[in-house]
Design a protein around this motif. Structure first.
Motif, PDB file in Angstrom:
ATOM      1  N   ALA A 158       0.834  -1.207   0.000  1.00 50.21           N
ATOM      2  CA  ALA A 158       0.000   0.000   0.000  1.00 50.21           C
ATOM      3  C   ALA A 158       0.864   1.250   0.000  1.00 50.21           C
ATOM      4  O   ALA A 158       0.616   2.198  -0.759  1.00 50.21           O
ATOM      5  CB  ALA A 158      -0.931  -0.010   1.212  1.00 50.21           C
ATOM      6  N   ILE A 205       1.023   4.160  -2.895  1.00 54.42           N
ATOM      7  CA  ILE A 205       0.722   5.551  -2.528  1.00 54.42           C
ATOM      8  C   ILE A 205       1.867   6.469  -2.949  1.00 54.42           C
ATOM      9  O   ILE A 205       1.656   7.578  -3.463  1.00 54.42           O
ATOM     10  CB  ILE A 205       0.466   5.670  -1.013  1.00 54.42           C
ATOM     11  N   GLN A 261      -6.937   2.276  -1.304  1.00 62.59           N
ATOM     12  CA  GLN A 261      -7.585   2.152  -0.004  1.00 62.59           C
ATOM     13  C   GLN A 261      -7.291   0.756   0.534  1.00 62.59           C
ATOM     14  O   GLN A 261      -6.860  -0.131  -0.211  1.00 62.59           O
ATOM     15  CB  GLN A 261      -9.098   2.385  -0.107  1.00 62.59           C
ATOM     16  N   SER A 274       2.310   6.041   3.740  1.00 65.10           N
ATOM     17  CA  SER A 274       0.951   5.965   3.190  1.00 65.10           C
ATOM     18  C   SER A 274       0.008   6.879   3.967  1.00 65.10           C
ATOM     19  O   SER A 274      -1.192   6.607   4.086  1.00 65.10           O
ATOM     20  CB  SER A 274       0.445   4.515   3.232  1.00 65.10           C
ATOM     21  N   MET A 319      -4.057   7.719   3.749  1.00 67.65           N
ATOM     22  CA  MET A 319      -4.768   6.634   3.082  1.00 67.65           C
ATOM     23  C   MET A 319      -5.954   6.178   3.931  1.00 67.65           C
ATOM     24  O   MET A 319      -5.875   6.119   5.157  1.00 67.65           O
ATOM     25  CB  MET A 319      -3.799   5.463   2.858  1.00 67.65           C
TER      26      MET A 319
END
Length: 409
Positions: free
Chosen positions: A20, A24, A31, A107, A110
C-alpha cells in the motif's frame, strides 16, 4: 453506487502496509481493508541479515543488531568441546514499531476500512469487495495481502503443506542461556534429548541476547508435515535449558509461530493479485519474508503505477495479469522451485544428517550461503551454489539430496 478507486489492499500486516505504501508513493489511488486498526502493535519478531537492509538504506528500522552471529551443529555432550560456526555477517531484529511506522508514514492519509472481505466479485473492468459488514468497495484491482490462510487466492491443491513451527520465550534466566552479545541462528545440539526423541523431527534453538539480562529463546522446527506441536517444542526447550542448568526466572512474552514453508505458488491467471504470504513469498529455504517484501514491493508498484498512468482505461484483468508477471517472473518461479526441491529433501533428513548438511552449507563462501538464504542470487548463481554444496557435502548427505527418503541405519 460506490466510488471506484485504483487498488484495494486487503490485510493489515507487513505485506499489506508495504505494498500500500509503495503504491501511494507512486500516486496510485489506494484504499485498504483490515479486520483490526492498522496501527495496532505487532507482536511477532522479524529477523533479517543486516546487509539486506544496508543495500536499502533501512538499518534504522532495527531494534537490535548482533556482530557475534553463530550456529552450533555439534552433537554436544560433557566430553565434547562445542565449537561454534561463526557466520561473520551482522544479524538484526526489526523494531516492529519502527517498521510499522515507516510504512504507515509513507501511506499517510490513506483510507483504511475496518472490515474483513467476505467475497470478491470480479468483472473484466473492476472488482467489488463485499465486507462481512455488508459494505461494498469497488476498485480497478484487488491485492490480497492478508496472509497465507486467505480464502480468496486460488492455488494448486498439492501434497501436504510443510509448516515451520516455533515456540519462544522472552525473559530472564537464572544464568545467561547464550553468551553476552551473541546471536545463535541455529543450535542443533541434541544431547538433551532421549534416543526416542532424536528419531523424531529435528528441532533447533534460535536465540539472542537482548542485553540488560533479557534473552529471547525459540525452539524451532525447520519444516514438517504435519507440523511439530507446540507441546513438543515447549518440552524440548525445557529439556535444553535443564541440560545446561538454566532456569526461567521470568517470562515477559511468549511467541507462537506456525506458517507454511512450501505453499504452492498461486494460480497466475486468477483475477485477484496477491502479495506477501498470500502470494507464497515466504522463502522455502529459510522462512523469511520481510526482506523480500522490501525488495519486491517497489518493483511491483512501479509496474502497476506505470500501467495505470499509461492506460487509464486498462481493464482489470489485464492489470492483474501484469501484476502477476511482475511479482513472479519466470526466473523467480524457477528459483522458488529449486528452493522447494531442496526443502523437500531436507525434511527427510534425521538430526544427524541435518547437522552434517548445515555444517557443509556454512562452509560455502559467505556471499553464496548468504545469497541463498536471502534469495538474492540469480538463477545461474543459485544453480552453481547448489552444485558446489553437493560437491562438498558428505556422501550420505549427497545420497539424500539426490534420492530423498529416510536414511537407512
Amino acid at each position: 453506487m460506490v466510488d471506484c478507486i485504483d487498488v484495494l489492499v486487503i490485510g493489515g500486516g507487513p505485506a499489506a502496509l508495504c505494498i500500500a505504501s509503495e503504491l501511494i508513493q507512486r500516486g496510485v489511488a489506494v484504499q485498504g481493508m483490515a479486520s483490526n486498526p492498522v496501527d495496532v502493535p505487532w507482536t511477532n519478531t522479524y529477523g533479517i541479515w543486516v546487509n539486506e537492509l544496508e543495500s536499502l538504506g533501512l538499518e534504522s528500522l532495527l531494534e537490535h543488531r548482533w556482530k557475534n552471529t553463530v550456529s552450533f551443529f555439534g552433537a554436544g555432550g560433557s566430553n565434547t568441546e562445542d565449537q561454534p560456526t561463526n557466520h561473520g555477517i551482522d544479524y538484526g531484529l526489526f523494531s516492529c514499531a519502527k517498521l510499522q511506522r515507516y510504512w504507515l508514514s509513507r501511506s499517510a492519509g490513506m483510507t483504511w476500512h475496518q472490515d474483513s472481505a467476505d467475497r470478491i466479485d470480479v468483472d473484466s473492468d473492476y472488482s467489488i469487495v463485499v465486507g462481512i459488514s455488508g459494505k461494498r468497495h469497488q476498485a480497478r484491482m484487488v491485492i490480497d495481502a492478508s496472509g497465507h490462510c486467505t480464502p480468496h487466492i486460488n492455488r494448486p491443491n498439492q501434497k501436504p503443506i510443510a509448516k515451520q513451527a516455533a515456540y519462544g520465550v522472552v525473559g530472564r534466566f537464572s544464568k545467561p542461556p547464550v553468551k553476552s552479545g551473541q546471536f545463535v541462528l541455529m543450535d542443533f545440539r541434541c544431547d538433551h534429548l532421549t534416543a526416542e526423541q532424536r528419531n523424531k523431527t529435528p528441532t533447533f534453538l534460535y536465540a539472542m541476547d537482548f542485553g540488560k539480562g533479557l534473552f529471547f529463546l525459540e525452539e524451532t522446527s525447520l519444516a514438517s508435515a504435519p507440523a511439530v506441536s507446540e507441546t513438543v517444542l515447549k518440552q524440548r526447550l525445557k529439556q535444553r535449558l535443564a541440560k545446561s542448568g538454566v532456569a526461567i526466572i521470568e517470562v515477559i512474552e511468549e511467541e507462537h509461530c506456525l506458517f507454511p514453508m512450501n505453499l504452492p505458488l498461486p494460480d497466475f491467471k486468477q483475477p485477484v493479485l496477491a502479495f506477501g504470504g498470500a502470494a507464497s513469498m515466504v522463502h522455502p529455504a529459510s522462512g523469511y519474508m520481510v526482506g523480500s517484501l522490501l525488495r519486491r514491493g517497489p518493483g511491483l508498484a512501479d509496474v502497476l503505477a506505470a500501467a495505470l498512468k499509461q492506460q487509464p482505461s486498462l481493464k482489470s484483468a489485464v492489470l492483474v495479469r501484469q501484476g502477476w508477471q511482475a511479482l513472479w517472473p519466470t526466473e523467480l518461479v524457477l528459483r522458488h522451485r529449486l528452493f522447494q526441491f531442496g526443502l523437500n529433501r531436507l525434511m527427510d533428513f534425521d538430526e544427524t544428517m541435518l547437522r552434517r548438511h548445515f555444517t557443509s552449507f556454512f562452509q560455502l563462501p559467505q556471499k553464496d550461503w548468504n545469497g541463498f538464504l536471502t534469495n538474492t542470487l540469480s538463477l545461474p548463481q543459485l544453480m552453481k551454489v547448489m552444485l558446489h554444496l553437493f560437491i562438498i557435502s558428505p556422501w550420505d548427505v549427497r545420497r539424500g539430496l539426490v534420492l530423498g527418503g529416510k536414511p537407512s541405519h
